[in-house]
Design a protein around this motif. Sequence first.
Motif, mmCIF file in Angstrom:
data_model
loop_
_atom_site.group_PDB
_atom_site.id
_atom_site.type_symbol
_atom_site.label_atom_id
_atom_site.label_comp_id
_atom_site.label_asym_id
_atom_site.label_seq_id
_atom_site.Cartn_x
_atom_site.Cartn_y
_atom_site.Cartn_z
ATOM 1 N N VAL A 198 0.857 -1.184 0.000
ATOM 2 C CA VAL A 198 0.000 0.000 0.000
ATOM 3 C C VAL A 198 0.892 1.233 0.000
ATOM 4 C CG1 VAL A 198 -1.828 -1.186 1.282
ATOM 5 C CG2 VAL A 198 -0.119 0.146 2.538
ATOM 6 N N GLN A 199 0.333 2.370 -0.397
ATOM 7 C CA GLN A 199 1.092 3.611 -0.289
ATOM 8 C C GLN A 199 1.348 3.913 1.183
ATOM 9 O OE1 GLN A 199 -0.901 5.563 -4.271
ATOM 10 N NE2 GLN A 199 -0.282 6.945 -2.639
ATOM 11 N N HIS A 200 2.578 4.351 1.463
ATOM 12 C CA HIS A 200 3.048 4.433 2.849
ATOM 13 C C HIS A 200 2.140 5.260 3.741
ATOM 14 C CE1 HIS A 200 5.795 4.923 6.272
ATOM 15 N NE2 HIS A 200 6.487 3.913 5.770
ATOM 16 N N ASN A 201 1.704 6.381 3.263
ATOM 17 C CA ASN A 201 0.890 7.272 4.083
ATOM 18 C C ASN A 201 -0.463 6.667 4.444
ATOM 19 O OD1 ASN A 201 0.532 9.759 5.465
ATOM 20 N ND2 ASN A 201 -0.700 10.542 3.774
ATOM 21 N N SER A 202 -0.914 5.724 3.631
ATOM 22 C CA SER A 202 -2.200 5.088 3.916
ATOM 23 C C SER A 202 -2.082 3.975 4.946
ATOM 24 C CB SER A 202 -2.808 4.525 2.626
ATOM 25 O OG SER A 202 -2.029 3.444 2.135
ATOM 26 N N ALA A 203 -0.851 3.702 5.405
ATOM 27 C CA ALA A 203 -0.641 2.681 6.438
ATOM 28 C C ALA A 203 -0.800 3.291 7.830
ATOM 29 C CB ALA A 203 0.740 2.053 6.295
ATOM 30 N N ASN A 204 -1.586 4.355 7.928
ATOM 31 C CA ASN A 204 -1.890 5.019 9.204
ATOM 32 C C ASN A 204 -0.639 5.522 9.918
ATOM 33 O OD1 ASN A 204 -4.670 4.332 8.882
ATOM 34 N ND2 ASN A 204 -4.217 2.281 9.656
ATOM 35 N N THR A 205 0.311 6.056 9.145
ATOM 36 C CA THR A 205 1.568 6.500 9.747
ATOM 37 C C THR A 205 1.788 8.000 9.645
ATOM 38 O OG1 THR A 205 2.844 6.243 7.701
ATOM 39 C CG2 THR A 205 2.615 4.291 9.113
ATOM 40 N N GLY A 206 1.201 8.641 8.621
ATOM 41 C CA GLY A 206 1.456 10.064 8.407
ATOM 42 C C GLY A 206 2.852 10.341 7.885
ATOM 43 N N THR A 207 3.572 9.307 7.445
ATOM 44 C CA THR A 207 4.919 9.466 6.894
ATOM 45 C C THR A 207 4.958 8.918 5.478
ATOM 46 O OG1 THR A 207 5.603 7.360 7.884
ATOM 47 C CG2 THR A 207 6.052 9.365 9.148
ATOM 48 N N LEU A 208 6.011 9.273 4.736
ATOM 49 C CA LEU A 208 6.081 8.940 3.319
ATOM 50 C C LEU A 208 6.963 7.735 3.024
ATOM 51 C CD1 LEU A 208 6.338 12.570 1.910
ATOM 52 C CD2 LEU A 208 4.291 11.142 2.185
ATOM 53 N N PHE A 209 7.796 7.341 3.964
ATOM 54 C CA PHE A 209 8.657 6.166 3.797
ATOM 55 C C PHE A 209 9.294 5.841 5.142
ATOM 56 C CE2 PHE A 209 10.764 9.953 1.915
ATOM 57 C CZ PHE A 209 11.692 10.211 2.923
ATOM 58 N N SER A 210 9.871 4.651 5.255
ATOM 59 C CA SER A 210 10.479 4.242 6.538
ATOM 60 C C SER A 210 11.580 3.226 6.304
ATOM 61 C CB SER A 210 9.412 3.643 7.461
ATOM 62 O OG SER A 210 8.733 2.564 6.813
ATOM 63 N N PRO A 211 12.684 3.612 5.639
ATOM 64 C CA PRO A 211 13.750 2.658 5.351
ATOM 65 C C PRO A 211 14.377 2.067 6.618
ATOM 66 C CG PRO A 211 14.485 4.920 4.972
ATOM 67 C CD PRO A 211 13.010 4.972 5.182
ATOM 68 N N GLY A 212 14.377 0.750 6.715
ATOM 69 C CA GLY A 212 15.020 0.060 7.835
ATOM 70 C C GLY A 212 14.129 -0.205 9.017
ATOM 71 N N THR A 213 12.903 0.334 9.013
ATOM 72 C CA THR A 213 11.986 0.121 10.134
ATOM 73 C C THR A 213 10.612 -0.291 9.606
ATOM 74 O OG1 THR A 213 11.107 2.377 10.220
ATOM 75 C CG2 THR A 213 13.159 1.933 11.450
ATOM 76 N N LYS A 214 9.743 -0.664 10.524
ATOM 77 C CA LYS A 214 8.343 -0.904 10.152
ATOM 78 C C LYS A 214 7.726 0.417 9.695
ATOM 79 C CE LYS A 214 7.574 -4.752 13.374
ATOM 80 N NZ LYS A 214 6.780 -5.227 14.514
ATOM 81 N N ALA A 215 6.546 0.342 9.122
ATOM 82 C CA ALA A 215 5.888 1.543 8.594
ATOM 83 C C ALA A 215 5.678 2.602 9.665
ATOM 84 C CB ALA A 215 4.558 1.164 7.957
ATOM 85 N N ASP A 216 5.470 2.161 10.924
ATOM 86 C CA ASP A 216 5.241 3.124 12.006
ATOM 87 C C ASP A 216 6.526 3.606 12.639
ATOM 88 O OD1 ASP A 216 6.091 0.933 13.470
ATOM 89 O OD2 ASP A 216 4.210 0.682 14.581
ATOM 90 N N GLY A 217 7.670 3.210 12.107
ATOM 91 C CA GLY A 217 8.962 3.665 12.619
ATOM 92 C C GLY A 217 9.558 2.782 13.694
ATOM 93 N N SER A 218 8.851 1.762 14.124
ATOM 94 C CA SER A 218 9.381 0.857 15.155
ATOM 95 C C SER A 218 10.285 -0.189 14.524
ATOM 96 C CB SER A 218 8.239 0.184 15.913
ATOM 97 O OG SER A 218 7.438 -0.612 15.048
#
Length: 220
Positions: A198-218
């Motif tokens: 899915v597009q990153h922002n639609s993963a309920n994160t409010g961010t555009l990408f997350s290299p090296g982490t889960k979509a939520d930054g964890s």
Amino acid sequence: MRIKSFRKIISLSLFFILFLLISNQCSKTQDVVPIEDTTTPIDSTNNVYYGFVLNEVLYDPPSGNAGDANGDGNRDANQDEFVEFVNSSEYSLDISGYKLFDADRLVTNTPNHEFPTNTVLSPGQAVVVFGGGTPNGNFGGSLVFAASSQVLNLTNDEDILTVKNSNDSTLFSFDVTVLSNNPNESYTRFPDLHGEYVQHNSANTGTLFSPGTKADGSSF
């Protein structure tokens, strides 16, 4: 008699310690396995190979400073592209010699990137390959590379990322075409590791990408 007994005890103790050290070394060596030798099922249609999961792809970096995915202070349409793989298995995986191709480079069998010798992913660890630049950041404790031969060059329309192993066998491919809507953000699995892209922002994160982490930054 007491001296002989004492010497015997010392000799046995040293032998036992040596045995433990050798056994421990062997177990550590066996913990690192080539991906081809594990027993985890292959799912090439879903971009998974023995726990080596393609989790996130940024082929269209956002404009301006927001698109500086590699953190080097310079937004570049090619250098800030990235792909993220994760070891979802319980083993350490040796991906040395694995190769990444865009559609053009696949024709000539000249990889955009080849993982160097001794590239080993621990269980739950990610590896990120940026198109270029000088990646700067923690990136969730992942292994981080800039493409070794040329930028990833994943065009926003009708391109395919192909992953091959060290024997030049194709493991899986990621077709950008079906997701080619110029999103200005990455496509990521949601939920991570096993969900649909899915597009990153639609993963309920409010961010555009997350290299090296889960979509939520964890961490993975």
